[in-house]
Scaffold this active site. Structure first.
Site, PDB file in Angstrom:
ATOM      1  CD  GLU A 231      -6.674   1.174  -3.942  1.00 21.94           C
ATOM      2  OE1 GLU A 231      -6.859   2.205  -3.259  1.00 21.94           O
ATOM      3  OE2 GLU A 231      -5.572   0.589  -3.998  1.00 21.94           O
TER       4      GLU A 231
ATOM      5  CB  CYS B 152      -0.881  -0.019   1.248  1.00 19.14           C
ATOM      6  SG  CYS B 152      -2.001   1.379   1.369  1.00 19.14           S
TER       7      CYS B 152
HETATM    8 CO    CO Z   1      -3.682   1.026  -0.035  1.00 21.50          CO
END
Ligand code: CO
Length: 180
Positions: free
Chosen positions: A132, A89
């Site tokens: 997401e 991420c």
């Molecule tokens: Co992320």
């Protein structure tokens, strides 16, 4: 515009739904696209740039021309069981670990022109869409990570928290005040 990293509070909050997509929103989406590609990402959610809006981008191969925009997305169906797979991420630099996700999802959203669409995704791209979508609900992949992987990343997570704290202290100290 820059990437907001863990544990900035905006990453832990549910983002706001949009009433529609206007030129101002489109301009910010364009900026997000440039940033995602620059950072070698395959997905980027608005809260990750400090913007509380239900918008994310996803690109299966990280290319600008294949970047799709999802506004007010909603996963409407999950199929094919679940599987573990590695994730990272942009808000957690250096941290990777296995997360269990649905193999196939069907998602509804608006595109950047405000037009509704529905899409089926599987495997890696389905994983990106779920990661997401989680961001827009304030859910972070480290909380879903395989416990052994979370343990292996504990030191890096502590460092991110310490760095955030140091930045907070710096911002509030009189020494950094620009003066008048
Ligand atoms: Co992320």
């Amino acid at each position: 515009m820059k990437i907001v990293t863990y544990p900035d509070p905006i990453l832990l909050q549910a983002a706001r739904s949009l009433d529609g997509v206007d030129d101002g929103v489109r301009a910010k989406i364009e900026e997000m696209k440039q940033l995602m590609v620059l950072e070698d990402g395959v997905g980027l959610a608005a809260p990750q740039v400090g913007w509380s809006a239900k918008i994310f981008l996803a690109s299966e191969d990280g290319l600008l021309e294949n970047t799709q925009v999802f506004v007010n997305p909603k996963i409407v169906e999950e199929r094919g069981g679940q599987e573990w797979g590695e994730e990272g991420c942009l808000s957690f630099p250096g941290i990777f670990g296995e997360v269990r996700r649905h193999v196939e999802v069907e998602i509804e959203a608006l595109d950047e022109n405000g037009q509704p669409f529905r899409q089926v995704a599987e495997g890696f791209f389905a994983r990106v869409l779920q990661h997401e979508t989680d961001h827009l609900n304030g859910r972070l992949f480290v909380t879903k990570m395989r416990p052994a992987d979370r343990a292996a990343n504990r030191k890096l997570l502590d460092e991110l928290r310490e760095r955030h704290e140091a930045r907070q202290n710096e911002a509030s100290s009189p020494g950094s005040w620009p003066g008048a």
